[in-house]
Design a protein around this motif. Structure first.
Motif, PDB file in Angstrom:
ATOM      1  N   ASN A  84       3.787  -9.051  41.297  1.00  0.00           N
ATOM      2  CA  ASN A  84       4.250  -7.807  40.944  1.00  0.00           C
ATOM      3  C   ASN A  84       4.324  -7.442  39.405  1.00  0.00           C
ATOM      4  O   ASN A  84       4.207  -8.250  39.118  1.00  0.00           O
ATOM      5  CB  ASN A  84       5.579  -7.947  41.363  1.00  0.00           C
ATOM      6  CG  ASN A  84       6.321  -6.973  40.973  1.00  0.00           C
ATOM      7  OD1 ASN A  84       5.964  -6.261  40.371  1.00  0.00           O
ATOM      8  ND2 ASN A  84       7.602  -7.474  42.056  1.00  0.00           N
ATOM      9  N   LYS A  85       3.601  -6.190  39.019  1.00  0.00           N
ATOM     10  CA  LYS A  85       3.686  -5.877  37.451  1.00  0.00           C
ATOM     11  C   LYS A  85       5.344  -5.484  37.180  1.00  0.00           C
ATOM     12  O   LYS A  85       5.993  -5.627  35.536  1.00  0.00           O
ATOM     13  CB  LYS A  85       2.865  -4.684  37.381  1.00  0.00           C
ATOM     14  CG  LYS A  85       1.348  -5.369  37.375  1.00  0.00           C
ATOM     15  CD  LYS A  85       0.743  -3.868  37.312  1.00  0.00           C
ATOM     16  CE  LYS A  85      -1.432  -4.519  37.566  1.00  0.00           C
ATOM     17  NZ  LYS A  85      -2.083  -3.051  37.372  1.00  0.00           N
ATOM     18  N   ASN A  86       6.005  -5.581  37.772  1.00  0.00           N
ATOM     19  CA  ASN A  86       7.513  -4.703  37.154  1.00  0.00           C
ATOM     20  C   ASN A  86       8.937  -5.726  38.376  1.00  0.00           C
ATOM     21  O   ASN A  86       9.306  -5.353  39.215  1.00  0.00           O
ATOM     22  CB  ASN A  86       7.427  -3.691  37.855  1.00  0.00           C
ATOM     23  CG  ASN A  86       9.299  -3.323  36.555  1.00  0.00           C
ATOM     24  OD1 ASN A  86       9.489  -3.916  36.099  1.00  0.00           O
ATOM     25  ND2 ASN A  86       9.533  -2.115  37.639  1.00  0.00           N
ATOM     26  N   GLY A 248       3.587 -20.200  38.479  1.00  0.00           N
ATOM     27  CA  GLY A 248       4.287 -19.191  38.302  1.00  0.00           C
ATOM     28  C   GLY A 248       5.067 -17.679  38.301  1.00  0.00           C
ATOM     29  O   GLY A 248       6.484 -17.668  37.732  1.00  0.00           O
ATOM     30  N   GLU A 249       3.702 -16.997  38.713  1.00  0.00           N
ATOM     31  CA  GLU A 249       3.967 -15.728  38.877  1.00  0.00           C
ATOM     32  C   GLU A 249       4.604 -14.582  39.770  1.00  0.00           C
ATOM     33  O   GLU A 249       4.666 -15.450  41.063  1.00  0.00           O
ATOM     34  CB  GLU A 249       2.487 -15.078  38.564  1.00  0.00           C
ATOM     35  CG  GLU A 249       2.284 -15.073  36.710  1.00  0.00           C
ATOM     36  CD  GLU A 249       1.367 -13.825  36.914  1.00  0.00           C
ATOM     37  OE1 GLU A 249       1.331 -13.304  36.551  1.00  0.00           O
ATOM     38  OE2 GLU A 249       0.225 -14.738  36.921  1.00  0.00           O
ATOM     39  N   ILE A 250       5.452 -14.050  40.175  1.00  0.00           N
ATOM     40  CA  ILE A 250       5.757 -12.972  41.044  1.00  0.00           C
ATOM     41  C   ILE A 250       4.838 -12.531  41.861  1.00  0.00           C
ATOM     42  O   ILE A 250       4.167 -11.848  41.304  1.00  0.00           O
ATOM     43  CB  ILE A 250       6.988 -12.153  40.839  1.00  0.00           C
ATOM     44  CG1 ILE A 250       8.403 -13.314  39.579  1.00  0.00           C
ATOM     45  CG2 ILE A 250       7.814 -11.593  40.917  1.00  0.00           C
ATOM     46  CD1 ILE A 250       9.175 -14.159  39.918  1.00  0.00           C
TER      47      ILE A 250
END
Length: 682
Positions: A84-86, A248-250
């Motif tokens: 998800n970039k945002n 750790g990224e969404i």
């Protein structure tokens, strides 16, 4: 969904609607929907109602007794991981404060004067201007609007009015404020009132059993799918759910669905209510309850409040990638209310500088002008007056034909003009460049008095530092703001310096005849030099050069520094090259060595010839290079700073302190040697 069949009857739903996070009361009260419903019925109708409620409870208990497994489909194929970039974000107070400040700086107001009243409409912004996702979404909710509370009005008649009015939203969605005055407002002091959500972030995984004493469980049912279980009353407080990858990224959301079923506590409660209703019905049949009041009192004494944990919600969340943990954003209570004091002004292009303000008659809807006191000075006889430029307006007829008007402040009239404005810009307070027609011959007019300074007969006119270059027949002349000619129409180019003019006349050999004239039109150089660099500046010296042609090649010799009287102050023949003065020093190159040093305004070498490169001095330091190393040196030739690399670009201006030095390693420094931008490896 089970959620839709737990409480099928209206009154049971009414009882359950008392659910909250507060400790439940022992019994229902007089405001309970069941008690209110009985007030509208006869005793026989109330008995029938209790029978219907009991049938609904029986159905619900029978349904809930089924061993219902909430199955979740699993996938045999793994999807491509997409992040998800945002993602949802909780912003720090400093970040919010910074954005709010930027946001409020854009707010303006427009005043519509309709004597004896006025309306202010606020604009120049929208919630999307914040670029803070969580704040924007929060403000878009009806319970969390932006409010502008007016504190003081600063009027054009130099008076100040205290006010406590809060803006309202009109039918078009604008914040507006209506008030009883026809006086123009110069600015407002307002309280910008806004709320920030009270949201907390939680990370949950298989080890999680509760969050802030609320029971929550986590179950992974597939590589990209989890099931979260929690009390249903928490649903409205969960702002966002996000899946965390092992790095750790969404992860981007793939899908989300929810089901719910009664808790054991709720089922026990429903059994008790069923028993109470059954006993109450028997009492009515046995004539032990004879009136509605008896019935209500019996129910108030026996029916318990709905339990807090009436339902459990099962939310299945799937993501585009393997889920490691889940992040919950939970609203923890009322939002935080903040107030920022702001000064708001009307848009600059609509500001009047001479005390006339467009107003509209409430009966005819025609427009005219009022003064600072709110009194008519030009009667309202025009259609939809619009400001164009100080002293210039237009009115639009029903067929959308525009007519441009000039405001005559001497006799308070609006007069039709027989010319057009070349640019919507006013120079030196009251001068405009005009055209006979669009793209036609140009002239000058004093907009305040209406006096024609130059008729519309010239090919082009442009403004430069308080003077007007007037072109005609490929020649240019120079006029001041009073329409007086300073230099005649004989030059090809005229450059306006701070306190002098440089003129050029082209020759066939490509070398121009260039001279410097004083502000009164006196030639101080008389053809001695063909080129000048810079301005006289703080040093009062300009660099004069001679151009010549040798073997069909153009050369320039930087020959001397001269003063504002044309007198040679520093002869440069002994130097190979010279730069202009900046903050009292000029870089010069020594003949033979190709090294740079600096001279002062007396021509004395004050920094010796030892640098391969030397740039303008700023207030304290200059950029130099020696042995392929870059430094900032002071005026005593002492090294103030050694740079980690040399510069590949820089911005410099003379007699200032605005330099920036961009190095090959990516770092950028200012004139004081302070780091503005870190390099890629910092």
């Amino acid at each position: 969904m089970l959620k839709n069949v737990i409480v099928p009857l209206a009154l049971i739903i009414g009882i359950c609607s008392c659910t909250s996070q507060k400790k439940p009361l022992k019994n229902i009260d007089k405001d309970n929907p069941l008690i209110k419903a009985i007030d509208t019925l006869t005793l026989a109708e109330a008995k029938k109602l209790l029978e219907e409620e009991n049938q609904g409870i029986t159905m619900l208990l029978n349904f809930s007794s089924i061993n219902l497994e909430l199955s979740v489909e699993t996938s045999q194929k793994k999807d491509t991981t997409i992040f998800n970039k945002n993602p949802y974000k909780i912003y720090s107070k400093d970040t919010i404060d910074k954005h709010i400040s930027d946001f409020t700086n854009e707010i303006i107001f427009e005043q519509k004067i309709i004597p004896p009243n006025s309306t202010l409409r606020f604009g120049g912004y929208s919630t999307s201007d914040l670029k803070l996702k969580s704040i924007e979404e929060h403000w878009d909710k009806i319970d969390n609007p932006i409010k502008l509370q007016i504190e003081k009005k600063f009027l054009s008649d130099k008076t100040t009015v205290a006010d406590t009015a809060t803006t309202t939203v009109n039918s078009n969605g604008y914040l507006v404020h209506n008030f009883s005055s026809a006086k123009n407002i110069d600015s407002l002091n307002v309280n910008f009132i806004y709320s920030v959500p009270n949201i907390k972030e939680y990370i949950i995984d298989a080890s999680t059993t509760e969050v802030d004493t609320i029971v929550i469980s986590y179950k992974k049912v597939d590589y990209n799918k989890v099931q979260i279980t929690y009390p249903s009353y928490l649903e409205d407080n969960i702002v966002s759910i996000e899946a965390i990858h092992k790095n750790g990224e969404i992860l981007e959301e793939k899908g989300i669905s929810s089901n719910s079923k009664p808790t054991e506590e709720m089922l026990s409660y429903l059994k008790d209510v069923k028993s109470i209703f059954s006993k109450t019905i028997k009492k009515i049949d046995n004539n032990k309850i004879k009136t509605k009041e008896d019935l209500k009192n019996s129910l108030l004494q026996t029916v318990p409040e709905t339990p807090i944990n009436s339902r459990t919600t099962y939310t299945t969340y799937s993501a585009k990638g393997e889920i490691d943990k889940i992040k919950l954003f939970i609203n923890k209570g009322k939002p935080t209310l903040n107030t920022k004091k702001v000064t708001i002004k009307p848009p600059s292009y609509k500001k009047s500088n001479f005390g006339y303000y467009i107003a509209q008659d409430s009966t005819t809807n025609k427009s005219g002008f009022v003064n600072a006191a709110g009194n008519w000075v030009i009667r309202p006889t025009f259609n939809d007056l619009e400001y164009v430029l100080d002293y210039y307006y237009y009115t639009e007829d029903t067929d959308y034909t525009r007519e441009y008007l000039w405001l005559n402040t001497t006799n308070n009239t609006l007069e039709k003009i027989d010319y057009v404005l070349y640019r919507y810009e006013i120079y030196d307070g009251n001068i405009v460049i005009t055209e006979k027609e669009v793209n036609g011959p140009k002239g000058l007019i004093n907009a305040k008095t209406g006096k024609v300074l130059l008729p519309n007969i010239y090919n082009n006119i442009y403004h430069e530092k308080g003077y007007f270059n007037v072109y005609n027949n490929r020649k240019t002349s120079l006029y001041n703001k009073y329409g007086k000619q300073i230099l005649p129409e004989r030059f090809n180019r005229i450059t306006v310096l701070e306190n002098s003019f440089i003129t050029e006349i082209d020759n066939e050999n490509g070398i121009s005849n260039t001279d410097i004239y004083t502000l009164t039109g006196k030639n101080i150089t008389n053809g001695r030099w063909q080129n000048f660099e810079g301005d006289f500046g703080k040093a009062g010296l300009i660099l004069a050069a001679k151009n010549y042609i040798k073997d069909n090649v153009n050369y320039t010799d930087k020959d001397a520094f001269i003063n504002e009287n044309g007198k040679v102050i520093i002869d440069l023949k002994e130097y190979q090259w010279a730069d202009i003065f900046s903050n009292g020093l000029a870089a010069v190159k020594e003949k033979g060595s190709n090294l740079y040093g600096y001279i002062n305004t007396k021509g004395e070498v004050v920094i010796p010839f030892e640098y391969e490169s030397a740039k303008y001095f700023q207030e304290k330091y200059a950029y130099v290079e020696k042995n392929n190393t870059a430094y900032l040196i002071d005026k005593n030739n002492k090294v103030f700073k050694k740079f980690p690399d040399t510069a590949n670009s820089m911005t410099l201006s003379t007699d200032s302190n605005n330099a920036t030095y961009s190095l090959y390693n990516g770092e950028t420094y200012n004139a004081e040697g302070e780091l503005l931008k870190k390099g890629k490896n910092n």
